[in-house]
Structures are given as C-alpha cells and as structure tokens.
Enzyme design. Structure first.
Site, PDB file in Angstrom:
ATOM      1  N   LYS A 157     -16.296 -13.198  -6.407  1.00 25.52           N
ATOM      2  CA  LYS A 157     -17.168 -13.040  -7.570  1.00 25.52           C
ATOM      3  C   LYS A 157     -17.914 -11.709  -7.505  1.00 25.52           C
ATOM      4  O   LYS A 157     -17.904 -10.929  -8.471  1.00 25.52           O
ATOM      5  CB  LYS A 157     -18.159 -14.199  -7.666  1.00 25.52           C
ATOM      6  CG  LYS A 157     -19.066 -14.121  -8.895  1.00 25.52           C
ATOM      7  CD  LYS A 157     -19.970 -15.335  -8.995  1.00 25.52           C
ATOM      8  CE  LYS A 157     -21.092 -15.276  -7.980  1.00 25.52           C
ATOM      9  NZ  LYS A 157     -22.085 -16.367  -8.172  1.00 25.52           N
TER      10      LYS A 157
ATOM     11  N   ASP B   4     -18.784 -16.801 -12.594  1.00 27.11           N
ATOM     12  CA  ASP B   4     -20.085 -17.268 -12.132  1.00 27.11           C
ATOM     13  C   ASP B   4     -20.402 -18.613 -12.776  1.00 27.11           C
ATOM     14  O   ASP B   4     -19.558 -19.211 -13.445  1.00 27.11           O
ATOM     15  CB  ASP B   4     -21.169 -16.224 -12.409  1.00 27.11           C
ATOM     16  CG  ASP B   4     -21.512 -16.085 -13.894  1.00 27.11           C
ATOM     17  OD1 ASP B   4     -20.856 -16.733 -14.738  1.00 27.11           O
ATOM     18  OD2 ASP B   4     -22.451 -15.336 -14.207  1.00 27.11           O
TER      19      ASP B   4
END
Length: 235
Positions: free
Chosen positions: A130, A148
């Site tokens: 991420k 996310d």
C-alpha cells in the site's frame, strides 16, 4: 450487500468505468492529500499517515523535513527529536523507528535514492504494498492501486469485488480499468469515501453514483438530510 449475479463481466466493466467517470467530474481536484516535494518526503509522510489523517501529517512534515529532509539526515537523526516533532500523529515511537530504519536502508542499499520499483521498495523496513503504491503512483508515475481502508470499503459497496484481502482486491479491480487510470481511480474513490460514502451512515441521497450503486440505501437517502452529511476530511 448482495451482488447481482446476473451482471456480466462486460457489464461490470462498463458500470465501473462509468462510475469512475462520474467521480472524476465530481472531484476534479482529487489527488494525493499528503504534501510532498520529493519521493522521499512522500514515503515518510505515508508512513506517518498510518492511524492518522493527512491534514495532521501535513502539519508536522514541514518541521520534520526542515530538520531531516533526506535519507542521510534522517538516518543520523536523534530519535527523541523526531519523536517530539511527529508526536501528534500517534504511535510516534514506532513511526520514528520505522522512518529512521527505512532511511538507513535507502542509504545503504540504494545509494541514498528512494527505489522506483515495487519489488525494491517493499524491501525497505516497514514498507508494504500500500505504501509503496502510494509513492510509486504519485512520485514516480508508476501505475498501481492503493488499497487502503476507504478504497477497499467502497469497491465492495460498489459491487466491483467481494474480496476483503487487499492482495486479492488489487487484481480484480485492475482488470476493470486501463492501467493508465489506476492511480487517479484511487484518488477519485478515496475522495468519495472521505466526503460522502462514509463507513457509517453514507450520504446516499447526495451521491453522484447512487443510480449505479448496488449499496444505495445503506445510508441516508433523503437528499436534504444526506447533503448535511457531506463533509471535508477532518484534521
């Protein structure tokens, strides 16, 4: 939410892309909300944003980067000084350890320059997919999806995927959009999640993609009441 099993893969692609076009028109300024001038600054800011808000991080990074603006400076930083600067972002001791360790790794393994590939970036201490995709997409222009909390929650509400594991969400969403759209898609979806499609009581009645969303009705549908739920992200 129950997905429409009758929706073909082609229909899903068309619906998803139409929703993204609408979101792009709704949020023409959608972008990474972390302030940065270099890939290194974005990397550190992204680490600091865990369990915090972008606005809060943006308040501390000018001070932090005025003192430790590159990997070499941060690698030699006094942890106590870094902790004091970033304290308001939460989990400041762990974050301090992370940014110092990754800075040392950048200096020792990559000649002081933030690596520009996913494979290399995830070797840095505390840097996962991420975080790597945030930096790669926004600092290097490398296509990737930042899965996310907001992104994962919304793509499931939208019926684009049923997956909950970010590693499984990525390929399913990537298959719906051209690679060139991936980075901006994340911004569009995340902005929508922060402003209208809240985790609790989403503003369904003020949602520009309501007619295309199978989760319509999970939140407030009255237009007037829903409009009052629309908000800018908190600091």
């Amino acid at each position: 939410m129950t997905l429409d099993r009758a929706e073909s893969s082609t229909a899903l692609v068309r619906r998803a892309r139409r929703m993204n076009r609408i979101l792009a028109k709704t949020y023409p300024d959608a972008r990474c909300e972390l302030d940065f001038t270099t890939p290194y600054e974005l990397l550190v800011a992204t680490v600091l944003s865990a369990q915090s808000t972008d606005k809060r991080v943006n308040l501390v990074t000018p001070v932090l980067f005025s003192r430790f603006g590159d990997p070499a400076a941060m690698a030699e930083a006094d942890p106590a000084e870094v902790e004091e600067i970033i304290k308001s972002t939460g989990f400041f001791r762990a974050k301090t350890a992370s940014v110092i360790k990754l800075s040392k790794a950048i200096c020792e393994e990559f000649g002081g320059e933030v690596p520009s590939t996913l494979a290399e970036m995830v070797t840095l201490p505390g840097v996962g997919r991420k975080t790597a995709n945030v930096v790669l997409g926004n600092a290097f222009g490398v296509p990737g999806l930042t899965v996310d909390t907001h992104f994962g929650r919304l793509v499931r509400r939208f019926g684009w995927t049923e997956q909950t594991d970010p590693l499984k969400v990525e390929p399913e969403i990537e298959a719906l959009f051209p690679k060139r759209d991936w980075v901006q898609l994340c911004h569009n979806v995340i902005w929508h999640g922060r402003r209208r499609c809240h985790s609790r009581n989403p503003a369904c009645g003020a949602c520009p993609v309501a007619a295309l969303c199978p989760a319509y009705g999970e939140g407030q549908t009255d237009p007037t009441k829903a409009e009052k739920l629309v908000r800018e992200p908190r600091g």
